[in-house]
Write a protein that holds these residues in place. Structure first.
Motif, mmCIF file in Angstrom:
data_model
loop_
_atom_site.group_PDB
_atom_site.id
_atom_site.type_symbol
_atom_site.label_atom_id
_atom_site.label_comp_id
_atom_site.label_asym_id
_atom_site.label_seq_id
_atom_site.Cartn_x
_atom_site.Cartn_y
_atom_site.Cartn_z
ATOM 1 N N CYS A 49 -14.606 2.934 -19.944
ATOM 2 C CA CYS A 49 -13.379 3.097 -19.710
ATOM 3 C C CYS A 49 -12.722 2.785 -18.474
ATOM 4 N N GLY A 50 -13.799 2.951 -17.328
ATOM 5 C CA GLY A 50 -13.303 2.498 -16.019
ATOM 6 C C GLY A 50 -13.127 1.228 -15.758
ATOM 7 N N ALA A 51 -14.110 0.527 -16.444
ATOM 8 C CA ALA A 51 -14.041 -0.829 -16.395
ATOM 9 C C ALA A 51 -12.618 -1.663 -17.187
ATOM 10 N N ALA A 52 -12.541 -1.079 -18.192
ATOM 11 C CA ALA A 52 -11.153 -1.304 -19.084
ATOM 12 C C ALA A 52 -9.857 -1.008 -18.205
ATOM 13 N N MET A 53 -9.958 -0.187 -17.554
ATOM 14 C CA MET A 53 -8.870 0.204 -16.718
ATOM 15 C C MET A 53 -8.650 -0.493 -15.440
ATOM 16 N N GLN A 54 -9.922 -0.843 -14.938
ATOM 17 C CA GLN A 54 -9.711 -1.735 -14.053
ATOM 18 C C GLN A 54 -9.315 -3.348 -14.208
ATOM 19 N N ALA A 55 -9.610 -3.588 -15.609
ATOM 20 C CA ALA A 55 -9.252 -4.886 -16.081
ATOM 21 C C ALA A 55 -7.550 -4.758 -16.480
ATOM 22 N N LEU A 56 -7.310 -3.711 -17.090
ATOM 23 C CA LEU A 56 -5.876 -3.638 -17.391
ATOM 24 C C LEU A 56 -4.874 -3.573 -16.295
ATOM 25 N N PHE A 57 -5.191 -2.914 -15.154
ATOM 26 C CA PHE A 57 -4.443 -2.917 -14.121
ATOM 27 C C PHE A 57 -4.738 -4.274 -12.984
ATOM 28 N N ARG A 58 -5.811 -4.794 -13.387
ATOM 29 C CA ARG A 58 -6.348 -5.990 -12.447
ATOM 30 C C ARG A 58 -6.421 -5.567 -11.068
ATOM 31 N N ASN A 59 -6.995 -4.362 -11.117
ATOM 32 C CA ASN A 59 -7.367 -3.664 -9.881
ATOM 33 C C ASN A 59 -8.821 -3.122 -9.645
ATOM 34 N N PRO A 60 -9.643 -3.365 -8.894
ATOM 35 C CA PRO A 60 -11.096 -2.862 -8.967
ATOM 36 C C PRO A 60 -10.976 -1.217 -8.556
ATOM 37 N N LEU A 61 -9.799 -0.845 -8.076
ATOM 38 C CA LEU A 61 -9.891 0.654 -7.507
ATOM 39 C C LEU A 61 -9.094 1.523 -8.487
#
Length: 352
Positions: A87-99
């Motif tokens: 889910c962390g990886a999915a959120m970083q993809a969704l926001f296009r932000n590694p943070l």
């Protein structure tokens, strides 16, 4: 040019080894988790307990400890760690932000609100609910809080069919601030025992859970993990930009809604039974992306495996470092994750 080729070869080698190494790491942590604890259990005892389980003989004390106490906890740590990782990886993809991390959509805050309501008001305003549900009152309350807050954020972000990331981010910040203030008010009116319970819940804990509580959570997490993994290829195209992804045939609005839904369901289920556990959903996918690149077809499974391994390892530390007492696992993940992430950032900056 030579440096670029060398880096490409190194990344390709890491990609080939990523899944075998993380599977091996997870198996090692599972064995350690079975052995470690207030009662030390050897590998021979574990093997013997497995044979006793399949035989008709009365289970021994060691077998009972393994099957009724440690195994549910290990399965839960694997599931929650995998959920936080992907889910962390999915959120970083969704926001296009590694943070980015799952907390941005209000899952953790909503879960804390639901749990605090049950703890503080469960014996007064919601006594019928807590008496009827019994054992499931606290996790169910936390789950309702997670999904309720996520539904509010989704509604605020979804205007005229346009599900924009900036609106999602701003709505998440605003709703999380409101949720935090409500939790603060409930904390002020709680008594000493309620304050102690909600404090430990917000620090995270995997102990005290058994199969009756664990199995429903595993079902929700499994559905979400499968759903997110099926979105790996569309998310690769989404990283090119929304306009480019639409030109390539991706229904971007639908993709964002699906990522939001599966993340809310998975992390909501995890938080409902484990409390708030930080850094796994943030550090793990960030580190995996640095090592093997942004391809979600590989990033998702490796983040799941590494998240499961690290959370299981953190749980081993939490229940062995001050035997017979236990540390809240959220403190362990923060204590390990913070310095580790700073070291990664320092190493990355030294190459620039």
């Amino acid at each position: 040019m030579l440096e670029t080729i060398t880096f490409g070869d190194q990344q390709a080698s890491r990609q080939r080894l990523a899944i075998p190494l993380t599977i091996t790491l997870m198996l090692v942590t599972i064995i350690l988790a079975l052995m470690a604890g207030a009662i030390s259990i050897s590998l021979l005892d574990i093997t013997s307990s497995i044979f006793h389980f399949f035989s008709a003989t009365e289970p021994s004390f060691t077998t009972t400890v393994l099957l009724e106490i440690r195994l549910p906890r290990i399965v839960l740590s694997i599931a929650v760690g995998a959920a936080l990782g992907i889910c962390g990886a999915a959120m970083q993809a969704l926001f296009r932000n590694p943070l980015a991390d799952p907390g941005l959509i209000g899952v953790a805050g909503g879960g804390a609100l639901g749990a605090v309501i049950v703890i503080v008001l469960g014996n007064s305003l919601f006594s019928n609910f807590t008496q009827t549900i019994g054992l499931y009152a606290l996790p169910l309350g936390a789950m309702i809080g997670c999904l309720g807050v996520c539904a509010i954020i989704y509604k605020l972000s979804n205007r005229q069919g346009q599900f924009t990331i900036i609106t999602l981010l701003l709505a998440g910040i605003a709703v999380n601030a409101i949720v935090g203030s409500v939790i603060g008010v409930l904390t002020l009116i709680s008594d000493d025992s309620e304050l102690r319970e909600l404090t430990f819940w917000t620090m995270g804990n995997l102990g005290g859970n058994h199969w009756a509580l664990t199995l429903p959570v595993l079902a929700c997490i499994a559905i979400s993990l499968i759903g997110l993994y099926r979105l790996a290829k569309p998310l690769n195209l989404y990283l090119l930009g929304e306009a480019q992804a639409q030109h390539l045939g991706i229904a971007v609005a639908q993709l964002k809604k699906q990522v939001f839904f599966f993340t809310a369901l998975s992390v909501g289920a995890a938080v409902s039974i484990s409390g708030m556990i930080g850094f796994i959903g943030f550090v793990v996918p960030h580190l995996v992306r640095i090592l093997i690149g942004p391809d979600h077809r590989l990033l998702f499974p490796v983040s799941m495996l590494l998240g499961a391994s690290l959370l299981t390892l953190a749980d081993i530390i939490a229940r062995t470092v001050i035997i017979p007492a236990e540390l809240p696992i959220g403190l362990v993940t923060s204590a390990l994750g913070g310095p580790f992430f700073l070291a990664v950032l320092y190493k990355q900056s030294s190459y620039r």
